[in-house]
Design a protein around this motif. Structure first.
Motif, PDB file in Angstrom:
ATOM      1  N   GLY A 140      -0.450   5.506   7.604  1.00 19.05           N
ATOM      2  CA  GLY A 140      -0.780   4.685   8.757  1.00 19.05           C
ATOM      3  C   GLY A 140       0.257   3.608   8.975  1.00 19.05           C
ATOM      4  O   GLY A 140       0.978   3.214   8.059  1.00 19.05           O
ATOM      5  N   ALA A 141       0.328   3.108  10.190  1.00 18.34           N
ATOM      6  CA  ALA A 141       1.321   2.094  10.540  1.00 18.34           C
ATOM      7  C   ALA A 141       1.097   0.800   9.772  1.00 18.34           C
ATOM      8  O   ALA A 141       2.042   0.187   9.272  1.00 18.34           O
ATOM      9  CB  ALA A 141       1.281   1.830  12.041  1.00 18.34           C
ATOM     10  N   ALA A 142      -0.172   0.389   9.646  1.00 18.61           N
ATOM     11  CA  ALA A 142      -0.478  -0.858   8.940  1.00 18.61           C
ATOM     12  C   ALA A 142      -0.113  -0.744   7.467  1.00 18.61           C
ATOM     13  O   ALA A 142       0.460  -1.671   6.879  1.00 18.61           O
ATOM     14  CB  ALA A 142      -1.953  -1.203   9.100  1.00 18.61           C
ATOM     15  N   GLY A 143      -0.433   0.402   6.861  1.00 17.83           N
ATOM     16  CA  GLY A 143      -0.109   0.602   5.451  1.00 17.83           C
ATOM     17  C   GLY A 143       1.382   0.582   5.191  1.00 17.83           C
ATOM     18  O   GLY A 143       1.844  -0.003   4.208  1.00 17.83           O
ATOM     19  N   LYS A 144       2.148   1.195   6.054  1.00 13.49           N
ATOM     20  CA  LYS A 144       3.605   1.211   5.894  1.00 13.49           C
ATOM     21  C   LYS A 144       4.193  -0.192   6.036  1.00 13.49           C
ATOM     22  O   LYS A 144       5.143  -0.550   5.336  1.00 13.49           O
ATOM     23  CB  LYS A 144       4.218   2.151   6.913  1.00 13.49           C
ATOM     24  N   ARG A 145       3.626  -0.983   6.956  1.00 12.07           N
ATOM     25  CA  ARG A 145       4.128  -2.356   7.128  1.00 12.07           C
ATOM     26  C   ARG A 145       3.848  -3.187   5.877  1.00 12.07           C
ATOM     27  O   ARG A 145       4.714  -3.942   5.425  1.00 12.07           O
ATOM     28  CB  ARG A 145       3.486  -3.005   8.356  1.00 12.07           C
ATOM     29  N   VAL A 146       2.639  -3.036   5.338  1.00  9.43           N
ATOM     30  CA  VAL A 146       2.300  -3.765   4.113  1.00  9.43           C
ATOM     31  C   VAL A 146       3.233  -3.364   2.979  1.00  9.43           C
ATOM     32  O   VAL A 146       3.768  -4.212   2.248  1.00  9.43           O
ATOM     33  CB  VAL A 146       0.830  -3.503   3.720  1.00  9.43           C
ATOM     34  N   ASP A 147       3.443  -2.071   2.817  1.00  8.81           N
ATOM     35  CA  ASP A 147       4.324  -1.576   1.756  1.00  8.81           C
ATOM     36  C   ASP A 147       5.751  -2.095   1.939  1.00  8.81           C
ATOM     37  O   ASP A 147       6.409  -2.524   0.977  1.00  8.81           O
ATOM     38  CB  ASP A 147       4.302  -0.049   1.757  1.00  8.81           C
ATOM     39  N   THR A 148       6.236  -2.092   3.164  1.00  9.34           N
ATOM     40  CA  THR A 148       7.598  -2.559   3.434  1.00  9.34           C
ATOM     41  C   THR A 148       7.767  -4.032   3.103  1.00  9.34           C
ATOM     42  O   THR A 148       8.737  -4.440   2.444  1.00  9.34           O
ATOM     43  CB  THR A 148       7.958  -2.315   4.905  1.00  9.34           C
ATOM     44  N   VAL A 149       6.812  -4.867   3.535  1.00 13.53           N
ATOM     45  CA  VAL A 149       6.900  -6.306   3.279  1.00 13.53           C
ATOM     46  C   VAL A 149       6.861  -6.599   1.780  1.00 13.53           C
ATOM     47  O   VAL A 149       7.671  -7.364   1.247  1.00 13.53           O
ATOM     48  CB  VAL A 149       5.760  -7.048   4.003  1.00 13.53           C
ATOM     49  N   VAL A 150       5.909  -5.964   1.085  1.00 16.31           N
ATOM     50  CA  VAL A 150       5.765  -6.210  -0.353  1.00 16.31           C
ATOM     51  C   VAL A 150       7.017  -5.772  -1.104  1.00 16.31           C
ATOM     52  O   VAL A 150       7.521  -6.486  -1.984  1.00 16.31           O
ATOM     53  CB  VAL A 150       4.524  -5.474  -0.894  1.00 16.31           C
ATOM     54  N   MET A 151       7.557  -4.622  -0.766  1.00 14.16           N
ATOM     55  CA  MET A 151       8.729  -4.115  -1.479  1.00 14.16           C
ATOM     56  C   MET A 151       9.994  -4.920  -1.176  1.00 14.16           C
ATOM     57  O   MET A 151      10.857  -5.065  -2.027  1.00 14.16           O
ATOM     58  CB  MET A 151       8.950  -2.652  -1.137  1.00 14.16           C
ATOM     59  N   ARG A 152      10.105  -5.446   0.029  1.00 14.06           N
ATOM     60  CA  ARG A 152      11.284  -6.261   0.324  1.00 14.06           C
ATOM     61  C   ARG A 152      11.237  -7.567  -0.475  1.00 14.06           C
ATOM     62  O   ARG A 152      12.275  -8.043  -0.946  1.00 14.06           O
ATOM     63  CB  ARG A 152      11.356  -6.556   1.823  1.00 14.06           C
ATOM     64  N   ILE A 153      10.077  -8.162  -0.611  1.00  8.90           N
ATOM     65  CA  ILE A 153       9.952  -9.365  -1.440  1.00  8.90           C
ATOM     66  C   ILE A 153      10.279  -9.037  -2.894  1.00  8.90           C
ATOM     67  O   ILE A 153      10.977  -9.789  -3.588  1.00  8.90           O
ATOM     68  CB  ILE A 153       8.525  -9.949  -1.327  1.00  8.90           C
ATOM     69  N   THR A 154       9.793  -7.889  -3.347  1.00  7.65           N
ATOM     70  CA  THR A 154      10.084  -7.454  -4.719  1.00  7.65           C
ATOM     71  C   THR A 154      11.580  -7.228  -4.915  1.00  7.65           C
ATOM     72  O   THR A 154      12.148  -7.595  -5.951  1.00  7.65           O
ATOM     73  CB  THR A 154       9.309  -6.161  -5.029  1.00  7.65           C
ATOM     74  N   ASP A 155      12.218  -6.631  -3.914  1.00  7.68           N
ATOM     75  CA  ASP A 155      13.664  -6.388  -4.012  1.00  7.68           C
ATOM     76  C   ASP A 155      14.444  -7.707  -4.093  1.00  7.68           C
ATOM     77  O   ASP A 155      15.451  -7.791  -4.815  1.00  7.68           O
ATOM     78  CB  ASP A 155      14.144  -5.579  -2.802  1.00  7.68           C
ATOM     79  N   MET A 156      13.994  -8.708  -3.359  1.00  5.38           N
ATOM     80  CA  MET A 156      14.677 -10.002  -3.411  1.00  5.38           C
ATOM     81  C   MET A 156      14.557 -10.625  -4.800  1.00  5.38           C
ATOM     82  O   MET A 156      15.503 -11.240  -5.308  1.00  5.38           O
ATOM     83  CB  MET A 156      14.103 -10.943  -2.349  1.00  5.38           C
ATOM     84  N   MET A 157      13.399 -10.475  -5.426  1.00  5.94           N
ATOM     85  CA  MET A 157      13.224 -11.001  -6.778  1.00  5.94           C
ATOM     86  C   MET A 157      14.084 -10.233  -7.778  1.00  5.94           C
ATOM     87  O   MET A 157      14.665 -10.822  -8.700  1.00  5.94           O
ATOM     88  CB  MET A 157      11.752 -10.924  -7.185  1.00  5.94           C
ATOM     89  N   LEU A 158      14.184  -8.932  -7.589  1.00  9.10           N
ATOM     90  CA  LEU A 158      14.994  -8.116  -8.494  1.00  9.10           C
ATOM     91  C   LEU A 158      16.489  -8.369  -8.303  1.00  9.10           C
ATOM     92  O   LEU A 158      17.283  -8.119  -9.211  1.00  9.10           O
ATOM     93  CB  LEU A 158      14.698  -6.628  -8.280  1.00  9.10           C
ATOM     94  N   ALA A 159      16.871  -8.846  -7.117  1.00 13.93           N
ATOM     95  CA  ALA A 159      18.286  -9.087  -6.850  1.00 13.93           C
ATOM     96  C   ALA A 159      18.830 -10.258  -7.662  1.00 13.93           C
ATOM     97  O   ALA A 159      20.030 -10.341  -7.916  1.00 13.93           O
ATOM     98  CB  ALA A 159      18.507  -9.342  -5.356  1.00 13.93           C
ATOM     99  N   LEU A 160      17.938 -11.167  -8.067  1.00 10.67           N
ATOM    100  CA  LEU A 160      18.372 -12.312  -8.866  1.00 10.67           C
ATOM    101  C   LEU A 160      18.397 -11.937 -10.336  1.00 10.67           C
ATOM    102  O   LEU A 160      17.502 -11.243 -10.814  1.00 10.67           O
ATOM    103  CB  LEU A 160      17.413 -13.490  -8.652  1.00 10.67           C
TER     104      LEU A 160
END
Length: 317
Positions: A140-160
């Motif tokens: 679903g569109a809502a589920g994909k948006r939630v997954d995208t937002v959460v993973m981008r925040i996670t990626d930013m934390m992993l980048a440090l």
């Protein structure tokens, strides 16, 4: 039996079939492989000794960890370092305190910091990963948006860099043992989150999930009762490995002066920090806590790697 109950039973049987080998459960076979692994046995032995020392240390320590009984005998008062002897098996530190007693008491502090830090990362990271994995699996569109937002925040934390992130958090929160636990735990969150999400996405294409979908079972029910329980094995393995990382990073923060503000409280990282000033005259003061940290981390790493191999379906045969 209702249609939903039949579907759950079918999905459960297929999940077991996908994780079994010769009729044995996944964890039963993994335990069998661990018993035959020298790496696992060595790691388990090191951890068992560490846990034993951490538990009984306060009762078997020959002296109080803060008692400066022999202060008049040590440098800088006498310009020398008192090494191992009959009354002090590991010698004395720079304030005339028994080094063995401080090592034994410090084992409990080190274990406490490592376990609490790992649990913070595990609980929060697993929650974040489960939400992201469920959102991606349900679609679903809502589920994909939630997954995208959460993973981008996670990626930013992993980048440090992990230690830089931990130092930044500890510096902002102030000097304390609780700060070290939170800082190291936060660093572990994105690791657990991405691992659980990836495992859930991998389970989403398994036969038992397709069978449950074909029988009309709700996707939410499939995620909660089948996909999520079958995705936790890699997370448990990572928790064992993260304990080793947490102990090392917590010691590093204590070494940098961001740990317990009371230097009298023995903790291996603090002891290592205090001993660095006297390394030229008393190198063993640094060697003892450093060996404790390295050997303990090695034990958790060996057991974690052995568990990873035991639970890897590609290596089961």
């Amino acid at each position: 039996m209702t249609k939903a109950a039949k579907a759950d039973r079918l999905a459960e049987l297929m999940a077991r079939r996908g994780g079994d080998e010769g009729g044995a459960g996944l964890w039963t076979e993994a335990l069998r492989r661990l018993r035959r692994s020298k790496m696992a046995l060595i790691g388990a032995a090191i951890i068992a000794v560490f846990l034993l020392l951490a538990i009984v240390g306060p009762w078997v320590a020959p002296h109080g960890p803060t008692a400066q009984i022999w202060r008049g005998e040590v440098f800088p008062n006498q310009g020398r370092f008192v090494g191992p002897r009959s009354g002090n098996w590991l010698g004395l530190d720079h304030l005339g305190r028994d080094e063995l007693s401080r090592m034994l008491i410090g084992a409990r502090q080190t274990l406490l910091v490592g376990v609490v830090s790992m649990l913070i990362g595990l609980v929060v990271g697993a929650l974040v990963g489960a939400v992201s994995g469920a959102a991606a699996t349900l679609g679903g569109a809502a589920g994909k948006r939630v997954d995208t937002v959460v993973m981008r925040i996670t990626d930013m934390m992993l980048a440090l860099p992990s230690l830089l992130l931990a130092v930044s958090i500890a510096a902002v929160m102030g000097q304390s043992l609780t700060t070290v636990m939170i800082a190291v735990g936060v660093v572990q969150i994105p690791i657990f989150a991405r691992l659980l999400r990836g495992s859930m996405l991998g389970q989403g294409g398994r036969d038992y999930v397709l069978a449950a979908k074909s029988l009309g079972v709700r996707r939410r029910r499939i995620v909660l009762t089948q996909i999520l329980p079958n995705s936790v094995s890699p997370v448990i393995v990572q928790a064992t490995l993260s304990l080793a990382t947490a102990i090392i990073e917590a010691a590093a923060l204590s070494y940098l002066g961001l740990g317990n503000p009371d230097p009298a409280v023995p903790e291996w990282g603090v002891m290592l920090s205090q001993a660095q000033r006297f390394f030229d005259n008393a190198p063993m003061m640094s060697v003892y806590p450093a060996l404790g940290i390295v050997i303990t981390a090695l034990g958790f790493t060996l057991l974690g790697e052995a568990m990873r191999e035991a639970l890897d379906p590609r290596l089961r045969g």
